[in-house]
Design a protein around this motif. Structure first.
Motif, PDB file in Angstrom:
ATOM      1  N   GLY A   1      -1.007   6.296  -2.176  1.00 38.16           N
ATOM      2  CA  GLY A   1      -1.057   4.771  -1.741  1.00 38.16           C
ATOM      3  C   GLY A   1      -0.996   3.894  -2.891  1.00 38.16           C
ATOM      4  O   GLY A   1      -0.414   2.697  -3.158  1.00 38.16           O
ATOM      5  N   ALA A   2      -1.712   4.286  -3.902  1.00 42.59           N
ATOM      6  CA  ALA A   2      -1.823   3.735  -5.388  1.00 42.59           C
ATOM      7  C   ALA A   2      -0.398   3.512  -5.895  1.00 42.59           C
ATOM      8  O   ALA A   2      -0.039   2.501  -6.437  1.00 42.59           O
ATOM      9  CB  ALA A   2      -2.842   4.084  -6.280  1.00 42.59           C
ATOM     10  N   ARG A   3       0.416   4.531  -5.851  1.00 34.43           N
ATOM     11  CA  ARG A   3       1.838   4.768  -6.320  1.00 34.43           C
ATOM     12  C   ARG A   3       2.555   3.396  -5.737  1.00 34.43           C
ATOM     13  O   ARG A   3       3.559   2.900  -6.528  1.00 34.43           O
ATOM     14  CB  ARG A   3       2.598   5.886  -6.007  1.00 34.43           C
ATOM     15  N   TYR A   4       2.311   3.112  -4.300  1.00 33.26           N
ATOM     16  CA  TYR A   4       3.208   2.224  -3.857  1.00 33.26           C
ATOM     17  C   TYR A   4       2.628   0.875  -3.921  1.00 33.26           C
ATOM     18  O   TYR A   4       3.307  -0.158  -4.188  1.00 33.26           O
ATOM     19  CB  TYR A   4       3.299   2.507  -2.370  1.00 33.26           C
ATOM     20  N   LEU A   5       1.239   0.819  -3.642  1.00 27.70           N
ATOM     21  CA  LEU A   5       0.708  -0.706  -3.695  1.00 27.70           C
ATOM     22  C   LEU A   5      -0.081  -1.114  -4.940  1.00 27.70           C
ATOM     23  O   LEU A   5       0.029  -2.451  -5.082  1.00 27.70           O
ATOM     24  CB  LEU A   5      -0.323  -0.526  -2.342  1.00 27.70           C
ATOM     25  N   LEU A   6      -0.256  -0.475  -5.715  1.00 29.06           N
ATOM     26  CA  LEU A   6      -0.885  -0.952  -7.019  1.00 29.06           C
ATOM     27  C   LEU A   6       0.204  -0.340  -8.034  1.00 29.06           C
ATOM     28  O   LEU A   6       0.938  -1.180  -8.519  1.00 29.06           O
ATOM     29  CB  LEU A   6      -2.219  -0.350  -7.204  1.00 29.06           C
ATOM     30  N   ARG A   7      -0.248   0.629  -8.480  1.00 28.80           N
ATOM     31  CA  ARG A   7       0.594   1.455  -9.777  1.00 28.80           C
ATOM     32  C   ARG A   7       0.276   2.663  -9.849  1.00 28.80           C
ATOM     33  O   ARG A   7      -0.774   3.386  -9.593  1.00 28.80           O
ATOM     34  CB  ARG A   7       0.336   0.797 -11.053  1.00 28.80           C
ATOM     35  N   PRO A   8       1.287   3.689 -10.357  1.00 26.21           N
ATOM     36  CA  PRO A   8       0.988   4.971 -10.346  1.00 26.21           C
ATOM     37  C   PRO A   8      -0.280   5.195 -11.338  1.00 26.21           C
ATOM     38  O   PRO A   8      -0.290   4.690 -12.252  1.00 26.21           O
ATOM     39  CB  PRO A   8       2.159   5.542 -11.046  1.00 26.21           C
ATOM     40  N   LEU A   9      -1.293   6.237 -10.913  1.00 26.59           N
ATOM     41  CA  LEU A   9      -2.270   6.526 -11.686  1.00 26.59           C
ATOM     42  C   LEU A   9      -1.744   7.448 -12.825  1.00 26.59           C
ATOM     43  O   LEU A   9      -0.938   8.255 -12.657  1.00 26.59           O
ATOM     44  CB  LEU A   9      -3.406   7.290 -10.917  1.00 26.59           C
ATOM     45  N   THR A  10      -2.500   7.137 -13.991  1.00 28.96           N
ATOM     46  CA  THR A  10      -2.040   8.283 -15.267  1.00 28.96           C
ATOM     47  C   THR A  10      -2.876   9.452 -14.895  1.00 28.96           C
ATOM     48  O   THR A  10      -3.689   9.478 -14.062  1.00 28.96           O
ATOM     49  CB  THR A  10      -2.432   7.410 -16.463  1.00 28.96           C
TER      50      THR A  10
ATOM     51  N   ALA B   1       1.310  -3.245  16.491  1.00 28.93           N
ATOM     52  CA  ALA B   1       1.469  -1.837  16.544  1.00 28.93           C
ATOM     53  C   ALA B   1       2.397  -1.101  16.041  1.00 28.93           C
ATOM     54  O   ALA B   1       2.157   0.095  15.264  1.00 28.93           O
ATOM     55  CB  ALA B   1       1.491  -1.366  18.281  1.00 28.93           C
ATOM     56  N   ARG B   2       3.829  -1.754  15.743  1.00 29.98           N
ATOM     57  CA  ARG B   2       4.755  -1.129  15.138  1.00 29.98           C
ATOM     58  C   ARG B   2       4.443  -1.041  13.351  1.00 29.98           C
ATOM     59  O   ARG B   2       4.575   0.091  12.892  1.00 29.98           O
ATOM     60  CB  ARG B   2       6.218  -1.903  15.264  1.00 29.98           C
ATOM     61  N   PHE B   3       3.821  -2.160  12.911  1.00 28.66           N
ATOM     62  CA  PHE B   3       3.419  -1.982  11.747  1.00 28.66           C
ATOM     63  C   PHE B   3       2.177  -1.373  10.998  1.00 28.66           C
ATOM     64  O   PHE B   3       2.486  -0.588  10.381  1.00 28.66           O
ATOM     65  CB  PHE B   3       2.784  -3.609  11.481  1.00 28.66           C
ATOM     66  N   ARG B   4       1.260  -1.152  12.228  1.00 29.76           N
ATOM     67  CA  ARG B   4       0.255   0.012  12.070  1.00 29.76           C
ATOM     68  C   ARG B   4       0.966   1.392  11.819  1.00 29.76           C
ATOM     69  O   ARG B   4       0.594   2.166  11.118  1.00 29.76           O
ATOM     70  CB  ARG B   4      -0.644  -0.065  13.206  1.00 29.76           C
ATOM     71  N   ALA B   5       1.796   1.641  12.889  1.00 29.70           N
ATOM     72  CA  ALA B   5       2.458   2.902  12.952  1.00 29.70           C
ATOM     73  C   ALA B   5       3.208   3.140  11.553  1.00 29.70           C
ATOM     74  O   ALA B   5       3.286   4.217  10.947  1.00 29.70           O
ATOM     75  CB  ALA B   5       3.310   2.987  14.183  1.00 29.70           C
ATOM     76  N   PHE B   6       4.009   2.291  11.189  1.00 33.07           N
ATOM     77  CA  PHE B   6       4.781   2.223   9.908  1.00 33.07           C
ATOM     78  C   PHE B   6       4.004   2.494   8.760  1.00 33.07           C
ATOM     79  O   PHE B   6       4.432   3.322   7.928  1.00 33.07           O
ATOM     80  CB  PHE B   6       5.426   0.809  10.045  1.00 33.07           C
ATOM     81  N   LEU B   7       2.766   1.772   8.443  1.00 33.07           N
ATOM     82  CA  LEU B   7       1.831   2.141   7.479  1.00 33.07           C
ATOM     83  C   LEU B   7       1.420   3.520   7.651  1.00 33.07           C
ATOM     84  O   LEU B   7       1.061   4.114   6.835  1.00 33.07           O
ATOM     85  CB  LEU B   7       0.954   1.050   7.518  1.00 33.07           C
TER      86      LEU B   7
ATOM     87  N   ALA C   1      15.793   4.637   5.896  1.00 39.26           N
ATOM     88  CA  ALA C   1      15.596   3.165   6.038  1.00 39.26           C
ATOM     89  C   ALA C   1      14.302   2.829   6.139  1.00 39.26           C
ATOM     90  O   ALA C   1      13.950   1.616   5.399  1.00 39.26           O
ATOM     91  CB  ALA C   1      16.383   2.885   7.445  1.00 39.26           C
ATOM     92  N   GLN C   2      13.362   3.392   6.599  1.00 39.10           N
ATOM     93  CA  GLN C   2      12.027   3.220   6.724  1.00 39.10           C
ATOM     94  C   GLN C   2      11.402   3.231   5.265  1.00 39.10           C
ATOM     95  O   GLN C   2      10.552   2.570   4.873  1.00 39.10           O
ATOM     96  CB  GLN C   2      11.124   4.006   7.506  1.00 39.10           C
ATOM     97  N   GLU C   3      11.827   4.040   4.440  1.00 41.01           N
ATOM     98  CA  GLU C   3      11.386   4.214   3.187  1.00 41.01           C
ATOM     99  C   GLU C   3      11.696   3.051   2.457  1.00 41.01           C
ATOM    100  O   GLU C   3      11.057   2.433   1.500  1.00 41.01           O
ATOM    101  CB  GLU C   3      11.764   5.521   2.562  1.00 41.01           C
ATOM    102  N   ARG C   4      12.872   2.572   2.454  1.00 42.25           N
ATOM    103  CA  ARG C   4      13.325   1.472   1.948  1.00 42.25           C
ATOM    104  C   ARG C   4      12.646   0.395   2.111  1.00 42.25           C
ATOM    105  O   ARG C   4      12.217  -0.682   1.312  1.00 42.25           O
ATOM    106  CB  ARG C   4      14.831   1.221   1.678  1.00 42.25           C
TER     107      ARG C   4
ATOM    108  N   LEU D   1       9.679   0.399   3.314  1.00 38.04           N
ATOM    109  CA  LEU D   1       8.074   0.466   2.759  1.00 38.04           C
ATOM    110  C   LEU D   1       8.254   0.020   1.215  1.00 38.04           C
ATOM    111  O   LEU D   1       7.225  -0.773   1.025  1.00 38.04           O
ATOM    112  CB  LEU D   1       7.663   1.630   3.067  1.00 38.04           C
ATOM    113  N   ARG D   2       9.171   0.452   0.541  1.00 36.54           N
ATOM    114  CA  ARG D   2       9.130   0.062  -0.936  1.00 36.54           C
ATOM    115  C   ARG D   2       9.254  -1.353  -1.136  1.00 36.54           C
ATOM    116  O   ARG D   2       8.682  -2.062  -1.879  1.00 36.54           O
ATOM    117  CB  ARG D   2      10.286   0.823  -1.515  1.00 36.54           C
ATOM    118  N   ARG D   3      10.253  -2.188  -0.269  1.00 40.91           N
ATOM    119  CA  ARG D   3      10.157  -3.569  -0.290  1.00 40.91           C
ATOM    120  C   ARG D   3       8.898  -4.211  -0.028  1.00 40.91           C
ATOM    121  O   ARG D   3       8.331  -5.098  -0.968  1.00 40.91           O
ATOM    122  CB  ARG D   3      11.372  -3.853   0.463  1.00 40.91           C
ATOM    123  N   PHE D   4       8.112  -3.709   1.075  1.00 40.97           N
ATOM    124  CA  PHE D   4       6.928  -4.247   1.508  1.00 40.97           C
ATOM    125  C   PHE D   4       5.882  -4.177   0.369  1.00 40.97           C
ATOM    126  O   PHE D   4       5.215  -5.262  -0.126  1.00 40.97           O
ATOM    127  CB  PHE D   4       6.342  -3.577   2.676  1.00 40.97           C
ATOM    128  N   CYS D   5       5.709  -2.985  -0.402  1.00 41.84           N
ATOM    129  CA  CYS D   5       4.776  -2.688  -1.352  1.00 41.84           C
ATOM    130  C   CYS D   5       5.072  -3.623  -2.604  1.00 41.84           C
ATOM    131  O   CYS D   5       4.273  -3.973  -3.382  1.00 41.84           O
ATOM    132  CB  CYS D   5       4.588  -1.085  -1.509  1.00 41.84           C
TER     133      CYS D   5
END
Length: 296
Positions: free
Chosen positions: A127-136, A222-228, A248-251, A253-257
């Motif tokens: 999750g950190a890779r997507y929402l914050l930054r990749p951990l070293t 509910a759709r957003f919860r399932a998506f996350l 498409a879902q991956e793209r 998710l990346r836009r949201f994050c």
């Protein structure tokens, strides 16, 4: 043994200023919790225990509030962390039954209890890779050490969990290959048509408004919860459970994050961090300025 002696022997929570202090109190960590829960209950024994003994269907908001409060105590609770660990063990002493593979289970069996805890590390890391930054690499090792410390707070013995990252990944892959499945509870967590009552927390006027609008609000939520839940689960775990995820879902998710990574860091601290984390961080900064110890 006196209560003072017991406190002196208690395992300490993760260190102030560590990786978990920055990660688990950030509001973006809330978005990772559904994936962690789904990975936990993908274990046949854990899923059966939640299916048969949890109130997540009848009191989802209360259960969520209690779970979040408990998690924050593990990291930011100071002396209260170990007591919260003891409370959780007492709560789970009577939880037992037969899992989906017709095997007897107990919630506090080392293998089951350790798996519930172990899922936090790969989900936080992913999750950190997507929402914050990749951990070293150093931050990943620090996160794992701190997560082991949380395990000790919860009463998990070192002998029951891998003690290094190098030992963790073979254990994790073996669990995905041999144990994990799409349990009834996982199916409910990723469903978009599961009935959920309107929130029963917060100011009465807000509850009244949400109750009136709930038939309209629930389907997209509910759709957003399932998506996350599916999107922020590590891909190997997602595949092991058998959860579908499209390009498409991956793209999406990346836009949201990407938006979350830009917006959240510029928020004031009172909006960026959960209340207990915010208070603990403020106390830590004050203690550092004064050269004193941090109180829990």
């Amino acid at each position: 043994m006196s209560s003072a002696a017991a406190r002196n022997d208690d395992p300490a929570p993760p260190p102030p200023g560590g990786v978990l202090w920055s990660l688990s109190g950030d509001v973006r960590a809330l978005l990772m919790l559904p994936a962690a829960l789904a990975l936990q209950v993908a274990h046949p024994a854990v899923g059966a225990g939640v299916d048969e003994h949890s109130v997540f269907r009848t009191d989802p908001w209360g259960r969520g509030e209690r779970s979040l409060s408990s998690l924050q105590l593990w990291v930011y609770g100071g002396e209260q962390a170990a007591e919260e660990g003891r409370r959780l063990r007492r709560l789970h002493r009577t939880i037992q039954g037969t899992d989906t593979r017709n095997r007897p289970y107990h919630a506090l069996s080392p293998a089951n209890y350790a798996w519930v805890h172990a899922t936090g590390f790969p989900v936080y890391r992913h999750g950190a890779r997507y929402l914050l930054r990749p951990l070293t690499p150093d931050q990943e090792r620090a996160l794992y050490r701190e997560w082991l410390q949380v395990g000790r707070v919860l009463g998990i013995h070192d002998r029951d969990v891998p003690q290094t990252i190098e030992e963790f990944w073979p254990y994790y892959r073996a669990m995905l290959a041999d144990e994990i499945e799409k349990t009834v509870v996982v199916a409910e967590l990723v469903a978009t048509d599961t009935p959920v009552p309107p929130p029963d927390r917060g100011p009465w006027a807000l509850r009244l408004l949400l109750g009136a609008l709930w038939p309209v609000l629930l389907p997209p939520l509910a759709r957003f919860r399932a998506f996350l839940t599916v999107g922020l689960m590590p891909p190997d775990a997602r595949e092991a459970i058998g959860l579908e995820w499209t390009d498409a879902q991956e793209r999406a998710l990346r836009r949201f994050c990407a938006v979350a990574r830009v917006v959240v860091p510029v928020l004031p601290e009172r909006l960026r961090y959960l209340p207990r984390a915010r208070r603990a961080r403020a106390a830590y900064r004050t203690a550092r300025r004064r050269g004193g110890a941090v109180a829990g």
